[in-house]
Motif scaffolding. Structure first.
Motif, PDB file in Angstrom:
ATOM      1  N   GLN A 145       0.893  -1.295  -0.022  1.00  0.00           N
ATOM      2  CA  GLN A 145      -0.074  -0.058   0.017  1.00  0.00           C
ATOM      3  C   GLN A 145       0.926   1.231   0.102  1.00  0.00           C
ATOM      4  N   VAL A 146       0.752   2.171  -1.063  1.00  0.00           N
ATOM      5  CA  VAL A 146       1.436   3.553  -1.204  1.00  0.00           C
ATOM      6  C   VAL A 146       0.374   4.474  -1.334  1.00  0.00           C
ATOM      7  N   PRO A 147       0.787   5.639  -1.058  1.00  0.00           N
ATOM      8  CA  PRO A 147       0.338   6.744  -1.275  1.00  0.00           C
ATOM      9  C   PRO A 147       0.076   7.010  -2.854  1.00  0.00           C
ATOM     10  N   PHE A 148      -0.765   7.827  -3.437  1.00  0.00           N
ATOM     11  CA  PHE A 148      -0.940   7.922  -4.836  1.00  0.00           C
ATOM     12  C   PHE A 148       0.183   8.672  -5.474  1.00  0.00           C
ATOM     13  N   THR A 175      -3.421   0.163  -3.419  1.00  0.00           N
ATOM     14  CA  THR A 175      -3.183  -1.243  -2.910  1.00  0.00           C
ATOM     15  C   THR A 175      -2.731  -2.061  -4.220  1.00  0.00           C
ATOM     16  N   ILE A 176      -1.238  -2.322  -4.490  1.00  0.00           N
ATOM     17  CA  ILE A 176      -0.780  -2.969  -5.714  1.00  0.00           C
ATOM     18  C   ILE A 176      -0.312  -4.448  -5.320  1.00  0.00           C
ATOM     19  N   GLU A 177      -0.817  -5.446  -5.870  1.00  0.00           N
ATOM     20  CA  GLU A 177      -0.334  -6.800  -6.031  1.00  0.00           C
ATOM     21  C   GLU A 177       0.787  -7.090  -6.902  1.00  0.00           C
ATOM     22  N   ILE A 178       1.935  -7.437  -6.442  1.00  0.00           N
ATOM     23  CA  ILE A 178       3.142  -7.456  -7.522  1.00  0.00           C
ATOM     24  C   ILE A 178       3.728  -8.841  -7.433  1.00  0.00           C
ATOM     25  N   SER A 179       4.072  -9.315  -8.586  1.00  0.00           N
ATOM     26  CA  SER A 179       4.899 -10.643  -8.805  1.00  0.00           C
ATOM     27  C   SER A 179       6.198 -10.292  -9.388  1.00  0.00           C
ATOM     28  N   LEU A 180       7.034 -10.854  -8.763  1.00  0.00           N
ATOM     29  CA  LEU A 180       8.684 -10.735  -9.089  1.00  0.00           C
ATOM     30  C   LEU A 180       9.661 -11.838  -8.836  1.00  0.00           C
ATOM     31  N   PRO A 181      10.661 -11.987  -9.649  1.00  0.00           N
ATOM     32  CA  PRO A 181      11.546 -12.842  -9.589  1.00  0.00           C
ATOM     33  C   PRO A 181      12.124 -12.876  -7.957  1.00  0.00           C
ATOM     34  N   LYS A 182      12.038 -14.079  -7.269  1.00  0.00           N
ATOM     35  CA  LYS A 182      12.797 -14.038  -5.935  1.00  0.00           C
ATOM     36  C   LYS A 182      13.999 -13.552  -5.842  1.00  0.00           C
TER      37      LYS A 182
END
Length: 204
Positions: A145-148, A175-182
């Motif tokens: 969760q981050v500000p605009f 609210t942003i859901e992220i997928s990234l390499p470990k």
């Protein structure tokens, strides 16, 4: 050991004693609860080869060989002579989330139980020999969760570290859901910590 997945569908035809064994190797989704994709591919094979005698199949979903989901079908061949040897080949490959379909046109010469086991195994093995495999990249999924005002900052960092935005929701915060390499997770983690942003890992 490095795990692999199929880059794309691979098809091959093997002829044994006038019987044709048409093999499809297909990358599938690893969502355990959704097997509709598998059913659709099997139906597609039946639609494309409606006059074939058998449409046998086997699949593994998840981390092979300790997969949570595996299944097979002899589709009318003697029990244990088609689906089981096909699945056995899949289980001995370092490949995840894969469906094998072998369509058989009977050539008039019976192969016997042992001959069928060898034929279906060989059909899948031969298709593997020409398949394009790519390494599986292990990933983390996290929610932040981050500000605009920092949404674009976060999106930039995600893209820079080979990540993907899965979902975005707007309320008082973004609210942003992220997928990234470990392998890139620590970089994102440090960036978030530098601004005191809290994140939640889906695999915690």
């Amino acid at each position: 050991m490095t795990r692999f997945t199929l880059d794309k569908v691979c098809k091959n035809t093997l002829e044994i004693k006038k019987s044709q064994f048409i093999t499809w190797l297909i990358p599938i989704n690893d969502q355990q609860s959704n097997k509709q994709e598998v059913k659709d591919y099997i139906q597609q094979a039946k639609n494309e080869y409606p006059d074939a005698r058998h449409h046998c199949w086997a699949y593994i979903m998840g981390a092979n060989p300790n997969s949570m989901t595996a299944a097979m079908s002899d589709d009318g061949e003697p029990s244990g002579t088609a689906g089981k040897p096909m699945l056995n080949v899949l289980q001995h490959k370092p490949v995840d989330n894969i469906l094998a379909i072998v369509i058989r046109y009977f050539g008039g010469i019976k192969l016997g139980a042992g001959g069928l086991v060898r034929a279906y195994s060989q059909a899948v093995e031969q298709c593997f020999s020409i398949a394009d495999l790519v390494p599986v990249i292990e990933k983390h999924t996290l929610t932040v969760q981050v500000p605009f005002s920092d949404e674009q900052w976060l999106r930039h960092h995600v893209e820079k570290n080979e990540g993907d935005i899965i979902n975005t929701q707007y309320s008082d915060l973004v609210t942003i859901e992220i997928s990234l390499p470990k392998s890139n997770f620590n970089v994102i983690k440090e960036s978030l910590n530098s601004r005191s942003y809290v994140y939640k890992l889906a695999d915690d």
